[in-house]
Design an enzyme around this catalytic site. Structure first.
Site, short mmCIF file in Angstrom:
data_model
loop_
_atom_site.label_atom_id
_atom_site.label_comp_id
_atom_site.label_asym_id
_atom_site.label_seq_id
_atom_site.Cartn_x
_atom_site.Cartn_y
_atom_site.Cartn_z
CG ASN A 194 -0.39 0.01 2.50
OD1 ASN A 194 0.77 -0.35 2.66
ND2 ASN A 194 -1.13 0.42 3.50
CD GLU A 204 5.38 0.85 12.66
OE1 GLU A 204 4.17 1.04 12.87
OE2 GLU A 204 6.27 1.43 13.30
CB CYS A 264 -1.78 0.78 8.59
SG CYS A 264 -0.53 2.06 8.51
CD GLU A 281 8.94 1.34 10.58
OE1 GLU A 281 8.08 1.75 9.78
OE2 GLU A 281 9.59 0.30 10.40
P1 NAP Z 1 0.44 -8.86 4.55
O1 NAP Z 1 -0.38 -9.86 3.86
O2 NAP Z 1 0.84 -9.12 5.95
O3 NAP Z 1 1.73 -8.66 3.61
C1 NAP Z 1 2.77 -7.79 3.96
C2 NAP Z 1 4.09 -8.38 3.47
O4 NAP Z 1 4.33 -9.62 4.12
C3 NAP Z 1 4.10 -8.68 1.97
O5 NAP Z 1 5.39 -8.46 1.48
C4 NAP Z 1 3.76 -10.15 1.94
O6 NAP Z 1 4.17 -10.82 0.77
C5 NAP Z 1 4.53 -10.64 3.14
N1 NAP Z 1 4.07 -11.90 3.68
C6 NAP Z 1 2.83 -12.42 3.68
N2 NAP Z 1 2.82 -13.61 4.32
C7 NAP Z 1 4.09 -13.83 4.74
C8 NAP Z 1 4.73 -14.89 5.48
N3 NAP Z 1 4.07 -15.95 5.93
N4 NAP Z 1 6.05 -14.77 5.75
C9 NAP Z 1 6.74 -13.69 5.31
N5 NAP Z 1 6.20 -12.67 4.62
C10 NAP Z 1 4.88 -12.76 4.33
O7 NAP Z 1 -0.24 -7.43 4.55
P2 NAP Z 1 -0.92 -6.69 3.31
O8 NAP Z 1 -2.29 -7.19 3.15
O9 NAP Z 1 -0.02 -6.75 2.15
O10 NAP Z 1 -0.92 -5.18 3.84
C11 NAP Z 1 -1.98 -4.66 4.50
C12 NAP Z 1 -1.76 -4.71 6.01
O11 NAP Z 1 -0.60 -3.98 6.35
C13 NAP Z 1 -2.89 -4.06 6.76
O12 NAP Z 1 -3.23 -4.82 7.89
C14 NAP Z 1 -2.30 -2.72 7.19
O13 NAP Z 1 -2.91 -2.16 8.30
C15 NAP Z 1 -0.88 -3.08 7.41
N6 NAP Z 1 -0.02 -1.91 7.30
C16 NAP Z 1 0.51 -1.41 8.45
C17 NAP Z 1 1.29 -0.27 8.41
C18 NAP Z 1 1.87 0.30 9.67
O14 NAP Z 1 2.77 1.14 9.57
N7 NAP Z 1 1.43 -0.10 10.85
C19 NAP Z 1 1.54 0.36 7.19
C20 NAP Z 1 0.98 -0.18 6.03
C21 NAP Z 1 0.20 -1.32 6.11
P3 NAP Z 1 3.12 -10.99 -0.46
O15 NAP Z 1 2.83 -9.65 -0.96
O16 NAP Z 1 3.85 -11.81 -1.44
O17 NAP Z 1 1.91 -11.66 0.10
#
Ligand code: NAP
Length: 535
Positions: free
Chosen positions: A205, A306, A340, A515
């Site tokens: 995102n 995060e 997020c 961060e």
């Molecule tokens: P996600 O599914 O957790 O994916 C994030 C990253 O982790 C991607 O690079 C993903 O790879 C990788 N990943 C997924 N499963 C993994 C595993 N088992 N082992 C290692 N890496 C793995 O999250 P998303 O849906 O992409 O992003 C949305 C989420 O991020 C929301 O919950 C949002 O709130 C959170 N977010 C938080 C912040 C913050 O600063 N707190 C900022 C932005 C977003 P793939 O893409 O290949 O699946």
């Protein structure tokens, strides 16, 4: 434990053949070095829209390891979420490529940590300058791979570059301490030293800013990194690698290993359990964060997490309606609701409720324009994929089936399978899915409340706590509510709160660590106490 320490220390490298795993082998993992040329049209096939005319040097498709562009045995497709058009085929790294990247980062760490803070600062500054010089191209890459409206993509690139600028400045401001103990013949010193190699895993995102927010701090502290970007958005991470290389960041300091979702679990595990890695820095969902915390636990690695949020947006009776509506639009609909810190639950006090809902609905109709992110005037691009659309649709249907009213929107948008109408729901109650599951889409559900205590209780009735917002003109209430909200960041009469100068992070299951800001670099530094005796 002792073994882990030994493996992570640069002394291990000097032992050479007694620990061959610590040496970087250019062909390790079956990688074929492919230095030099930028990808040809065949690799970036099928897409002539927003990326046409971009510098080919920025459109990389191979992994970047040890300063070299390396293809992998397989590739995966990256698509424009607006049109579904193929943007290109990118190296699909696996476990062996991941291990090779860690070794490259580890080798580089042993010299990068010795580079003076001034020099590290100057290299980060060069990287920042190159981002600014290339900001238009970088923004177009973000829009192409994430669907984000171009204006927001420009905003992200500046935000992203500012982390490099900020941490280039912070690099020179890492201070230790001298402590006077009761013993007259001793002095205690506190040194700050880089943690080591950091495994960095980022979401789609904010394909650029989520990388520099971590990597800027890591490199400033003297750490090196292996970045695994999201499957949907690897091009931004690879463009950053090209610019890092142009800036003179030494080989192995910034490595990128893109991979498909199919490989993410194994690649993630490989980099997060490798004994040569000392730190895991992750931005993404709480579910994935928990998996990575398990990896960290087994080898006792430092972590920064995060994670997801469920931000409450509270409008008290004393609020200025126009201000609250402007804040609601900004905090809910940035990146089509896919941040997020996006407001997830609107809590509006009975006395102001009807006026707020009416004004919010009118403002949504007037200001939100759904379209392709490259089109002038688009404020709401596509969601990242159809699964994301299904999630919003499911939440809307669930709420309506339990008595919510659709004020505006409520269904898929005719533009295509990844588009959803900006939606406002009223008469929402806490038994509805949208009040306890992160939406990550353009849905604003409104819950009516009566008292401040009730609003605080609803806002805090969740196991996550990233951001929270509220609107009030009552100074005493402002203090009370700001202190009682169980979140890491609070917006008071403000819907946009992120800034490189301020600490970003959450409480509860929204994460660990902070961060950006003056605190962000500490995530990549260890404290070492030295007792200097015999004085
Ligand atoms: P996600 O599914 O957790 O994916 C994030 C990253 O982790 C991607 O690079 C993903 O790879 C990788 N990943 C997924 N499963 C993994 C595993 N088992 N082992 C290692 N890496 C793995 O999250 P998303 O849906 O992409 O992003 C949305 C989420 O991020 C929301 O919950 C949002 O709130 C959170 N977010 C938080 C912040 C913050 O600063 N707190 C900022 C932005 C977003 P793939 O893409 O290949 O699946």
């Amino acid at each position: 434990m002792a073994t882990c320490f030994w493996l992570r220390s640069c002394g291990a490298r000097r032992l050479g053949s007694t620990f061959p795993g610590c040496r970087l082998h250019p062909r390790a993992g079956g990688l074929v070095p492919a230095p030099g040329p930028a990808p040809g049209p065949a690799q970036l096939r099928g897409y002539v829209g927003g990326l046409a005319g971009l510098s080919a040097a920025l459109l990389r498709t191979d992994s970047f390891v040890g300063g070299r562009w390396l293809p992998a045995a397989a590739t995966f497709p990256v698509q424009d979420p607006a049109s579904g058009a193929a943007l290109g085929m990118v190296a699909d790294c696996g476990v062996s490529e991941a291990r090779a990247a860690v070794r490259a980062a580890y080798e580089a760490f042993c010299s990068w940590r010795e580079v003076s803070a001034k020099e590290r600062s100057s290299l980060l500054r060069k990287w920042y300058n190159l981002m600014i010089q290339n900001k238009d191209d970088l923004a177009r890459i973000i829009t192409a791979e994430s669907g984000k409206p171009l204006k927001e993509a420009h905003g992200e690139i500046l935000y992203s570059a500012f982390f490099l600028e900020w941490f280039s400045e912070e690099a020179r401001r890492v201070y230790g301490d001298i402590i006077y103990t009761p013993a007259k013949d001793k002095r205690a010193l506190v040194l700050k030293q880089p943690v080591g190699v950091a495994a960095v895993i980022t979401p789609w995102n904010f394909p650029s800013a989520m990388i520099t927010r971590k990597v800027g701090a890591a490199l400033a502290a003297g750490c090196t990194v292996v970045v695994k970007p999201a499957e949907d958005t690897p091009f931004s991470a690879l463009a950053l690698a090209e610019l890092a290389s142009q800036a003179g960041i030494p080989p192995g300091v910034y490595n990128v290993i893109p991979c498909s979702r199919k490989n993410a679990k194994e690649v993630g595990e490989a980099i997060c359990t490798d004994p040569l890695v000392s730190k895991i820095s992750f931005t993404g969902s709480t579910t994935t964060g928990k998996i990575l915390l398990h990896h960290a636990a087994n080898s006792v690695k430092r972590v920064s997490m995060e994670l997801g949020g469920l931000a409450p947006f509270i409008v008290f009776d004393s609020a200025n309606v126009d201000q609250a509506v402007a804040g609601a639009l900004a905090s809910k609909f940035r990146n089509t609701g896919q941040t997020c810190v996006c407001s997830n639950r609107f809590l509006v006090q009975r006395g102001i409720h009807d006026a707020f809902v009416k004004a919010f609905a009118e403002a949504m109709k007037k200001n939100l324009h759904v379209g392709n992110g490259f089109e002038e005037g688009t404020t709401q691009g596509p969601l990242i994929n159809e699964k994301a659309v299904e999630k919003v649709e499911k939440q809307v249907n669930d709420a309506v089936s339990k008595g919510a009213t659709i004020v505006t929107g409520g269904k898929r948008h005719h533009l295509g399978k990844n588009f959803f109408e900006p939606t406002l729901l009223s008469n929402v109650t806490q038994d509805m899915l949208c009040t306890h599951e992160e939406t990550f889409g353009p849905l604003a559900p409104v819950i009516k409340f009566d008292t401040e205590e009730e609003a605080i209780a609803i806002a805090n009735a969740t196991d996550v706590g990233l951001a929270g917002y509220f609107y009030s003109q009552d100074p005493a209430q402002i203090w009370r509510v700001a202190e009682q909200l169980e979140v890491g960041m609070v917006g008071v009469n403000e819907g946009l709160i992120s800034s490189v100068e301020c600490p970003f992070g959450g409480v509860k299951q929204s994460g660990l660590g902070r961060e950006g800001s003056k605190y962000g670099i500490d995530e990549y530094l260890e404290l070492k106490y030295v007792c200097y005796g015999g004085l």
